[in-house]
Motif scaffolding. Structure first.
Motif, PDB file in Angstrom:
ATOM      1  N   ARG A 163       2.792  -0.407  -3.771  1.00 25.96           N
ATOM      2  CA  ARG A 163       1.631  -1.078  -3.198  1.00 25.96           C
ATOM      3  C   ARG A 163       2.065  -2.234  -2.307  1.00 25.96           C
ATOM      4  N   ALA A 164       1.238  -2.551  -1.355  1.00 21.87           N
ATOM      5  CA  ALA A 164       1.369  -3.778  -0.568  1.00 21.87           C
ATOM      6  C   ALA A 164       0.061  -4.528  -0.749  1.00 21.87           C
ATOM      7  N   ARG A 165       0.100  -5.516  -1.651  1.00 16.10           N
ATOM      8  CA  ARG A 165      -1.125  -6.193  -2.093  1.00 16.10           C
ATOM      9  C   ARG A 165      -2.065  -5.156  -2.688  1.00 16.10           C
ATOM     10  N   ASP A 166      -3.254  -4.978  -2.122  1.00 25.40           N
ATOM     11  CA  ASP A 166      -4.211  -4.037  -2.697  1.00 25.40           C
ATOM     12  C   ASP A 166      -4.120  -2.639  -2.093  1.00 25.40           C
ATOM     13  N   LYS A 167      -3.245  -2.470  -1.128  1.00 24.22           N
ATOM     14  CA  LYS A 167      -3.130  -1.171  -0.447  1.00 24.22           C
ATOM     15  C   LYS A 167      -2.059  -0.314  -1.113  1.00 24.22           C
ATOM     16  N   VAL A 168      -2.418   0.912  -1.450  1.00 22.23           N
ATOM     17  CA  VAL A 168      -1.461   1.863  -2.015  1.00 22.23           C
ATOM     18  C   VAL A 168      -0.725   2.546  -0.876  1.00 22.23           C
ATOM     19  N   LEU A 169       0.600   2.392  -0.835  1.00 26.08           N
ATOM     20  CA  LEU A 169       1.410   2.998   0.227  1.00 26.08           C
ATOM     21  C   LEU A 169       1.841   4.417  -0.140  1.00 26.08           C
ATOM     22  N   ILE A 170       2.294   4.599  -1.360  1.00 29.25           N
ATOM     23  CA  ILE A 170       2.581   5.936  -1.883  1.00 29.25           C
ATOM     24  C   ILE A 170       2.113   5.975  -3.323  1.00 29.25           C
ATOM     25  N   ARG A 171       1.696   7.160  -3.772  1.00 34.06           N
ATOM     26  CA  ARG A 171       1.121   7.261  -5.115  1.00 34.06           C
ATOM     27  C   ARG A 171       1.620   8.523  -5.815  1.00 34.06           C
ATOM     28  N   ASP A 172       2.089   8.353  -7.043  1.00 30.71           N
ATOM     29  CA  ASP A 172       2.412   9.463  -7.948  1.00 30.71           C
ATOM     30  C   ASP A 172       3.329  10.500  -7.296  1.00 30.71           C
ATOM     31  N   ILE A 173       4.417  10.020  -6.672  1.00 30.98           N
ATOM     32  CA  ILE A 173       5.376  10.936  -6.045  1.00 30.98           C
ATOM     33  C   ILE A 173       6.557  11.169  -6.980  1.00 30.98           C
ATOM     34  N   SER A 174       6.852  12.428  -7.201  1.00 38.56           N
ATOM     35  CA  SER A 174       8.015  12.825  -7.989  1.00 38.56           C
ATOM     36  C   SER A 174       8.821  13.843  -7.193  1.00 38.56           C
ATOM     37  N   LEU A 175      10.078  13.552  -7.017  1.00 40.90           N
ATOM     38  CA  LEU A 175      11.004  14.495  -6.384  1.00 40.90           C
ATOM     39  C   LEU A 175      12.417  14.067  -6.721  1.00 40.90           C
ATOM     40  N   GLU A 176      13.364  14.919  -6.393  1.00 40.51           N
ATOM     41  CA  GLU A 176      14.758  14.549  -6.613  1.00 40.51           C
ATOM     42  C   GLU A 176      15.606  14.991  -5.429  1.00 40.51           C
ATOM     43  N   VAL A 177      16.634  14.219  -5.177  1.00 43.15           N
ATOM     44  CA  VAL A 177      17.648  14.561  -4.186  1.00 43.15           C
ATOM     45  C   VAL A 177      18.869  15.025  -4.973  1.00 43.15           C
ATOM     46  N   ARG A 178      19.288  16.234  -4.734  1.00 39.37           N
ATOM     47  CA  ARG A 178      20.371  16.828  -5.512  1.00 39.37           C
ATOM     48  C   ARG A 178      21.694  16.737  -4.771  1.00 39.37           C
ATOM     49  N   PRO A 179      22.787  16.534  -5.484  1.00 34.47           N
ATOM     50  CA  PRO A 179      24.093  16.608  -4.836  1.00 34.47           C
ATOM     51  C   PRO A 179      24.277  17.973  -4.166  1.00 34.47           C
ATOM     52  N   GLY A 180      24.826  17.968  -2.959  1.00 36.86           N
ATOM     53  CA  GLY A 180      25.079  19.221  -2.265  1.00 36.86           C
ATOM     54  C   GLY A 180      23.860  19.826  -1.610  1.00 36.86           C
ATOM     55  N   GLU A 181      22.821  19.011  -1.313  1.00 39.22           N
ATOM     56  CA  GLU A 181      21.660  19.524  -0.603  1.00 39.22           C
ATOM     57  C   GLU A 181      21.176  18.514   0.432  1.00 39.22           C
ATOM     58  N   PHE A 182      20.501  19.047   1.435  1.00 36.32           N
ATOM     59  CA  PHE A 182      19.882  18.248   2.492  1.00 36.32           C
ATOM     60  C   PHE A 182      18.374  18.389   2.315  1.00 36.32           C
ATOM     61  N   LEU A 183      17.715  17.285   1.989  1.00 35.38           N
ATOM     62  CA  LEU A 183      16.263  17.262   1.818  1.00 35.38           C
ATOM     63  C   LEU A 183      15.646  16.498   2.976  1.00 35.38           C
ATOM     64  N   ALA A 184      14.820  17.163   3.762  1.00 38.76           N
ATOM     65  CA  ALA A 184      14.119  16.518   4.867  1.00 38.76           C
ATOM     66  C   ALA A 184      12.715  16.131   4.419  1.00 38.76           C
ATOM     67  N   VAL A 185      12.286  14.928   4.793  1.00 32.49           N
ATOM     68  CA  VAL A 185      10.936  14.460   4.501  1.00 32.49           C
ATOM     69  C   VAL A 185      10.183  14.366   5.823  1.00 32.49           C
ATOM     70  N   ILE A 186       9.070  15.074   5.913  1.00 37.27           N
ATOM     71  CA  ILE A 186       8.280  15.086   7.135  1.00 37.27           C
ATOM     72  C   ILE A 186       6.837  14.697   6.815  1.00 37.27           C
ATOM     73  N   GLY A 187       6.071  14.401   7.837  1.00 33.26           N
ATOM     74  CA  GLY A 187       4.668  14.057   7.668  1.00 33.26           C
ATOM     75  C   GLY A 187       4.187  13.195   8.815  1.00 33.26           C
ATOM     76  N   PRO A 188       2.883  12.982   8.913  1.00 31.48           N
ATOM     77  CA  PRO A 188       2.326  12.187  10.016  1.00 31.48           C
ATOM     78  C   PRO A 188       2.797  10.737   9.963  1.00 31.48           C
ATOM     79  N   ASN A 189       2.608  10.033  11.065  1.00 34.76           N
ATOM     80  CA  ASN A 189       2.908   8.607  11.099  1.00 34.76           C
ATOM     81  C   ASN A 189       2.088   7.875  10.045  1.00 34.76           C
ATOM     82  N   GLY A 190       2.721   6.929   9.376  1.00 29.90           N
ATOM     83  CA  GLY A 190       2.028   6.127   8.381  1.00 29.90           C
ATOM     84  C   GLY A 190       1.750   6.829   7.072  1.00 29.90           C
ATOM     85  N   ALA A 191       2.358   7.987   6.855  1.00 32.34           N
ATOM     86  CA  ALA A 191       2.085   8.761   5.636  1.00 32.34           C
ATOM     87  C   ALA A 191       2.749   8.180   4.401  1.00 32.34           C
TER      88      ALA A 191
END
Length: 266
Positions: free
Chosen positions: A12-40
């Motif tokens: 959060r940034a004060r009362d604004k939620v920036l990201i919520r309830d995200i679960s993921l993992e970065v594994r050794p030996g893999e390339f994980l790309a994160v995509i999405g709209p601006n400000g996501a």
């Protein structure tokens, strides 16, 4: 090394939620790309995984240990971070900037070894010509290549360790050849066993280099999986609110947007 994990993360940034309830993992030996709209929330997620953001909920684990329990010096051995914007307060040269990635190794490496590793990384990013130039006089793309050399040197400092490499828009400001070179450098380290997470805006680059793709929209993780099925044109058209088509020829994939708007998913 165990994975770098986000479990139910909220920022959060004060009362604004920036990201919520995200679960993921970065594994050794893999390339994980994160995509999405601006400000996501992509950059916020990356900084949370790096241990640079306070969490309102959830936790980030590195080697099964909360990232907040790691000392800063030890964390520098375990992950290297290229932020979206890098500020430099002093009039450093390109070589000095690249050497900053090796500060945590000064007790083990000599000044000569540090200089050699930094120069090697600058050569890999085709930035060796900037080794003696003040960072302040470099163009945006030249600075990006120097900063990339910094994190590559950090990853290469101890061959016995396989740190995670976190890249926030690493190809921003680079010409096409250097975009491929930058992501190929990351890919080589994946093939060596490192885990890489990169925030990318170019769908073609994500398709070319990533093993898995995560989509973040409105602060939430909405899709995660192998690159090809996740990069589905219908899904991407809805995510980016513009028509996107996929072309395939000779085993290669390219994404094009003919323009126009479509209604976003509800």
């Amino acid at each position: 090394m165990s994975a770098l994990q986000a479990i139910g993360v909220e920022v959060r940034a004060r009362d604004k939620v920036l990201i919520r309830d995200i679960s993921l993992e970065v594994r050794p030996g893999e390339f994980l790309a994160v995509i999405g709209p601006n400000g996501a929330g992509k950059s916020t997620l990356l900084s949370a995984l790096a241990g640079d953001r306070q969490l309102a909920a959830g936790q980030v684990l590195l080697a099964d240990r909360p990232i907040t329990h790691w000392k800063k010096a030890d964390l520098a051995h375990r992950r290297a971070v290229l932020p979206q914007h890098s500020t430099v307060a002093f009039d450093f040269t390109g070589l000095q900037i690249a050497s900053l990635g090796l500060l945590a190794h000064r007790g083990r490496l000599s000044d000569r070894q540090i200089g050699a590793l930094a120069a090697q990384a600058l050569a890999e990013t085709e930035a060796l010509a900037f080794a003696d130039r003040p960072y302040a006089v470099l163009s945006g793309g030249e600075r990006q290549r120097v900063q990339l050399a910094r994190v590559l040197a950090q990853c290469d400092a101890d061959p016995g360790r396989l740190p995670f490499l976190l890249l926030d828009e690493p190809i921003a400001g680079l010409d096409l050849a250097h975009q491929h070179a930058a992501l190929a450098s990351a890919r080589r380290r994946v093939d060596r066993g490192l885990g890489v997470l990169a925030v990318l805006h170019d769908l073609n680059m994500a398709a070319r280099y990533a093993d898995r793709v995560a989509i973040v929209e409105n602060g939430r993780l909405t899709a995660l999986g192998p690159a090809r099925p996740i990069l589905d044109p219908e899904r991407l058209s809805a995510v980016f609110a513009t028509p996107i088509v996929r072309l395939e020829a000779a085993g290669a994939v390219a994404f094009l947007s003919p323009g126009g708007n479509i209604l976003p998913r509800t």
